[in-house]
Motif scaffolding. Structure first.
Motif, PDB file in Angstrom:
ATOM      1  N   HIS A  41       0.835  -1.208   0.000  1.00  0.00           N
ATOM      2  CA  HIS A  41       0.000   0.000   0.000  1.00  0.00           C
ATOM      3  C   HIS A  41       0.866   1.253   0.000  1.00  0.00           C
ATOM      4  CE1 HIS A  41       0.718  -0.465   4.338  1.00  0.00           C
ATOM      5  NE2 HIS A  41       0.411   0.799   4.471  1.00  0.00           N
ATOM      6  N   MET A  42       2.077   1.156   0.604  1.00  0.00           N
ATOM      7  CA  MET A  42       2.966   2.322   0.622  1.00  0.00           C
ATOM      8  C   MET A  42       3.581   2.543  -0.760  1.00  0.00           C
ATOM      9  SD  MET A  42       4.687   1.129   4.101  1.00  0.00           S
ATOM     10  CE  MET A  42       5.602   2.445   4.805  1.00  0.00           C
ATOM     11  N   ALA A  43       3.917   1.454  -1.440  1.00  0.00           N
ATOM     12  CA  ALA A  43       4.472   1.582  -2.794  1.00  0.00           C
ATOM     13  C   ALA A  43       3.420   2.222  -3.715  1.00  0.00           C
ATOM     14  CB  ALA A  43       4.902   0.215  -3.326  1.00  0.00           C
ATOM     15  N   ILE A  44       2.174   1.754  -3.610  1.00  0.00           N
ATOM     16  CA  ILE A  44       1.111   2.285  -4.467  1.00  0.00           C
ATOM     17  C   ILE A  44       0.810   3.740  -4.096  1.00  0.00           C
ATOM     18  CG2 ILE A  44      -1.363   2.032  -5.017  1.00  0.00           C
ATOM     19  CD1 ILE A  44      -0.859  -1.066  -4.584  1.00  0.00           C
ATOM     20  N   GLY A  45       0.707   4.002  -2.792  1.00  0.00           N
ATOM     21  CA  GLY A  45       0.418   5.377  -2.335  1.00  0.00           C
ATOM     22  C   GLY A  45       1.504   6.337  -2.772  1.00  0.00           C
ATOM     23  N   SER A  46       2.777   5.945  -2.633  1.00  0.00           N
ATOM     24  CA  SER A  46       3.846   6.885  -2.988  1.00  0.00           C
ATOM     25  C   SER A  46       3.926   7.059  -4.504  1.00  0.00           C
ATOM     26  CB  SER A  46       5.188   6.467  -2.380  1.00  0.00           C
ATOM     27  OG  SER A  46       5.549   5.189  -2.816  1.00  0.00           O
ATOM     28  N   ALA A  47       3.535   6.041  -5.268  1.00  0.00           N
ATOM     29  CA  ALA A  47       3.516   6.194  -6.732  1.00  0.00           C
ATOM     30  C   ALA A  47       2.423   7.193  -7.146  1.00  0.00           C
ATOM     31  CB  ALA A  47       3.281   4.838  -7.399  1.00  0.00           C
ATOM     32  N   LEU A  48       1.261   7.101  -6.495  1.00  0.00           N
ATOM     33  CA  LEU A  48       0.184   8.050  -6.819  1.00  0.00           C
ATOM     34  C   LEU A  48       0.633   9.479  -6.516  1.00  0.00           C
ATOM     35  CD1 LEU A  48      -2.890   6.062  -5.382  1.00  0.00           C
ATOM     36  CD2 LEU A  48      -2.402   6.501  -7.794  1.00  0.00           C
ATOM     37  N   VAL A  49       1.331   9.652  -5.404  1.00  0.00           N
ATOM     38  CA  VAL A  49       1.812  10.991  -5.029  1.00  0.00           C
ATOM     39  C   VAL A  49       2.880  11.472  -6.015  1.00  0.00           C
ATOM     40  CG1 VAL A  49       3.097  12.237  -3.242  1.00  0.00           C
ATOM     41  CG2 VAL A  49       1.203  10.757  -2.589  1.00  0.00           C
ATOM     42  N   MET A  50       3.765  10.574  -6.453  1.00  0.00           N
ATOM     43  CA  MET A  50       4.785  10.989  -7.422  1.00  0.00           C
ATOM     44  C   MET A  50       4.140  11.439  -8.736  1.00  0.00           C
ATOM     45  SD  MET A  50       7.887   8.932  -9.276  1.00  0.00           S
ATOM     46  CE  MET A  50       9.162   9.034  -8.057  1.00  0.00           C
ATOM     47  N   VAL A  51       3.108  10.726  -9.162  1.00  0.00           N
ATOM     48  CA  VAL A  51       2.428  11.112 -10.411  1.00  0.00           C
ATOM     49  C   VAL A  51       1.813  12.506 -10.249  1.00  0.00           C
ATOM     50  CG1 VAL A  51       0.518  10.587 -11.981  1.00  0.00           C
ATOM     51  CG2 VAL A  51       1.984   8.737 -11.140  1.00  0.00           C
ATOM     52  N   ASP A  52       1.111  12.725  -9.143  1.00  0.00           N
ATOM     53  CA  ASP A  52       0.455  14.029  -8.916  1.00  0.00           C
ATOM     54  C   ASP A  52       1.466  15.163  -8.802  1.00  0.00           C
ATOM     55  OD1 ASP A  52      -1.936  12.748  -8.711  1.00  0.00           O
ATOM     56  OD2 ASP A  52      -2.091  12.902  -6.524  1.00  0.00           O
ATOM     57  N   ASN A  53       2.466  14.945  -7.935  1.00  0.00           N
ATOM     58  CA  ASN A  53       3.308  16.075  -7.521  1.00  0.00           C
ATOM     59  C   ASN A  53       4.546  16.278  -8.369  1.00  0.00           C
ATOM     60  OD1 ASN A  53       1.442  16.179  -5.547  1.00  0.00           O
ATOM     61  ND2 ASN A  53       2.800  15.610  -3.875  1.00  0.00           N
ATOM     62  N   GLU A  54       5.025  15.216  -9.003  1.00  0.00           N
ATOM     63  CA  GLU A  54       6.286  15.372  -9.739  1.00  0.00           C
ATOM     64  C   GLU A  54       6.117  15.131 -11.235  1.00  0.00           C
ATOM     65  OE1 GLU A  54       9.759  13.592  -7.845  1.00  0.00           O
ATOM     66  OE2 GLU A  54       8.491  13.193  -6.112  1.00  0.00           O
ATOM     67  N   LEU A  55       5.488  14.010 -11.610  1.00  0.00           N
ATOM     68  CA  LEU A  55       5.439  13.691 -13.043  1.00  0.00           C
ATOM     69  C   LEU A  55       4.474  14.612 -13.792  1.00  0.00           C
ATOM     70  CD1 LEU A  55       5.558   9.786 -12.858  1.00  0.00           C
ATOM     71  CD2 LEU A  55       7.421  11.364 -13.400  1.00  0.00           C
ATOM     72  N   ALA A  56       3.286  14.835 -13.221  1.00  0.00           N
ATOM     73  CA  ALA A  56       2.302  15.660 -13.942  1.00  0.00           C
ATOM     74  C   ALA A  56       2.875  17.039 -14.277  1.00  0.00           C
ATOM     75  CB  ALA A  56       1.000  15.748 -13.155  1.00  0.00           C
ATOM     76  N   PRO A  57       3.417  17.773 -13.273  1.00  0.00           N
ATOM     77  CA  PRO A  57       3.961  19.085 -13.638  1.00  0.00           C
ATOM     78  C   PRO A  57       5.171  18.987 -14.568  1.00  0.00           C
ATOM     79  CG  PRO A  57       4.118  18.702 -11.233  1.00  0.00           C
ATOM     80  CD  PRO A  57       3.415  17.542 -11.816  1.00  0.00           C
ATOM     81  N   ALA A  58       6.069  18.013 -14.328  1.00  0.00           N
ATOM     82  CA  ALA A  58       7.301  17.950 -15.130  1.00  0.00           C
ATOM     83  C   ALA A  58       7.011  17.561 -16.569  1.00  0.00           C
ATOM     84  CB  ALA A  58       8.265  16.948 -14.518  1.00  0.00           C
ATOM     85  N   LEU A  59       5.985  16.737 -16.765  1.00  0.00           N
ATOM     86  CA  LEU A  59       5.712  16.265 -18.120  1.00  0.00           C
ATOM     87  C   LEU A  59       4.618  17.106 -18.788  1.00  0.00           C
ATOM     88  CD1 LEU A  59       5.906  12.420 -17.381  1.00  0.00           C
ATOM     89  CD2 LEU A  59       7.721  13.931 -18.190  1.00  0.00           C
ATOM     90  N   GLY A  60       4.258  18.204 -18.127  1.00  0.00           N
ATOM     91  CA  GLY A  60       3.304  19.144 -18.704  1.00  0.00           C
ATOM     92  C   GLY A  60       1.904  18.586 -18.846  1.00  0.00           C
ATOM     93  N   ARG A  61       1.447  17.763 -17.871  1.00  0.00           N
ATOM     94  CA  ARG A  61       0.108  17.171 -17.963  1.00  0.00           C
ATOM     95  C   ARG A  61      -0.853  17.791 -16.959  1.00  0.00           C
ATOM     96  NH1 ARG A  61       0.662  13.593 -22.513  1.00  0.00           N
ATOM     97  NH2 ARG A  61       2.891  13.717 -22.723  1.00  0.00           N
TER      98      ARG A  61
END
Ligand code: FDA
Length: 385
Positions: free
Chosen positions: A365-385
């Motif tokens: 659950h921690m791996a999944i939770g931290s992946a969701l947070v990485m998508v929201d906070n790091e990947l979305a802004p960096a990849l312009g989504r």
């Protein structure tokens, strides 16, 4: 054309891939060096009995994170399984974690909560005034010598292949003792096992037109379709492999413990009557035995009544060729980790995540939770989504 390369198809990589494909319409390539997806959560049906076996050690799902619980329920339903563990020491079986049942059985007594608490407090004062400079002294100061010697000493020595007097005290911060008869292993809001097994869950996460999976592909190999040399700087990369290996072990090896699994089909329908039996005595070479049929009592009519699959688990320090399972986390490891983190911060276009990529033990659950947070906070802004 790939918009994102995800290295590693464990739950961290799977979650990132699925989110980026589904929410952002990206074409995502997922690679894994193994011949199956799902990382350590992967399971298979034993060829002889059909019993589901967790190849990399027992995986019990539990979480109190509502977002994660809703997310995982999109891909699988869960059984009402509740995890409980017993331990075999000195020829007797006790419930774990240590609770009022364990204490009363061990001391041949009938204490209520307050009397039991007083007894443990009194016993834990034995070394008062002495420095708490090793694991044994720390454990005695937490639960007293009798309980420590029965339930912690032999098991810990086997886990670490080291006498607890030689281990640093900070390996443990607390030893749970419950002054009730509650022997539920986890205390999370939600708990269960995937109804049709881990592999079905993993395959459903991958089942999206935006996701391509390539197995048997090592990102850190010298050659291949998807290597570090050919992709970093060309395509965004989420890396969930081992941090030290990514950087060629330049700052030294991060320490891990690994497990060896001895799997056997035994000619009895029920070997131990429970999913997990720990073995606390130092002279028993393994730390625990899993009997996989007991994780799914609801499958009783599908599993044979004359055979069962058991797995004996042995623990040891890992060297480079072994599967890294649990971070050792010595002060030297923590220093190396800081050096690797500094290198990772400078690696443009690569995001490090998951258990191996952050050198942190993460439950699913921690791996999944931290992946969701990485998508929201790091990947979305960096990849312009
Ligand atoms: P994971 O290790 O699962 O996946 C990483 C993937 O990356 C692997 O498939 C690997 O092959 C791949 N990879 C690495 N380097 C690569 C490279 N260079 N190129 C290509 N691919 C590469 N959790 C829980 O909630 N309940 C439980 O009961 C347990 N039990 C448990 C037992 C044991 C023994 C372990 C080790 C772990 C657990 N876990 C657990 C933890 C659970 O397994 C953990 O949450 C997930 O493994 C984390 O997922 P990751 O994706 O981070 O890593």
């Amino acid at each position: 054309m790939t918009d994102l390369l995800v290295v590693g198809s464990g739950f961290f990589g799977l979650t990132v891939a699925r989110e980026c494909a589904e929410r952002f319409g990206m074409q995502v390539t997922v690679i894994d060096q193994r011949d199956h997806p799902g990382g350590n959560a992967w399971s298979y049906a034993d060829a002889d009995t059909g019993i589901e076996v967790h190849r990399y050690g027992a995986h019990l799902f539990h979480t109190s994170n509502a977002r994660v619980w809703d997310y995982v329920n999109r891909f699988t339903a869960f059984t009402p399984y509740v995890h409980r563990v017993y331990t075999n020491v000195g020829g007797e079986v006790f419930p774990m974690p240590i609770n009022l049942g364990t204490i009363n059985q061990f001391f041949r007594a009938a204490y209520g909560p307050d009397d039991a608490r007083r007894l443990v407090e009194e016993q834990s004062r034995e070394l008062e005034g002495l420095p708490v400079d090793n694991l044994e002294r720390k454990a005695i100061s937490l639960i007293g010598r009798p309980l420590y010697e029965a339930f912690i000493k032999g098991y810990t020595a086997k886990q670490w292949q080291t006498d607890p007097t030689e281990l640093p005290p900070d390996i443990i911060s607390r030893l749970p003792v419950r002054y009730t008869y509650d022997n539920r292993y986890f205390s999370d809001t939600w708990e269960g096992l995937p109804v049709d097994g881990y592999t079905a869950w993993i395959e459903r996460m991958l089942d999206h037109p935006g996701i391509t999976l390539e197995l048997g592909t090592d990102f850190l190999a010298d050659e291949g379709p998807w290597t570090k040399a050919s992709t970093v700087g060309q395509v965004p990369v989420v890396f969930t492999g081992a941090l030290d290996r990514y950087f060629g072990y330049d700052e030294g090896d991060l320490g891990w413990r690994t497990l060896d699994f001895e799997t056997e089909v035994v000619p009895v329908g029920d070997f131990q009557g429970t999913p997990v039996m720990n073995y606390g005595d130092a002279d028993v070479p393994y730390t625990r035995i899993h009997e996989f049929r007991h994780f799914h009592p609801e499958r009783a009519d599908r599993y044979p009544t004359d055979r069962s699959v058991i797995v004996r688990e042995h623990s040891r320090f890992a060297s480079r060729g072994d599967e890294p399972y649990y971070p050792v986390n010595t002060p030297a490891d923590r220093e190396r980790l800081l050096a690797y983190r500094a290198l990772a911060d400078r690696e443009r276009g690569v995001w490090f995540g998951g258990r191996l990529g952050t050198y942190k033990y993460l439950d699913m659950h921690m791996a999944i939770g931290s992946a969701l947070v990485m998508v929201d906070n790091e990947l979305a802004p960096a990849l312009g989504r």
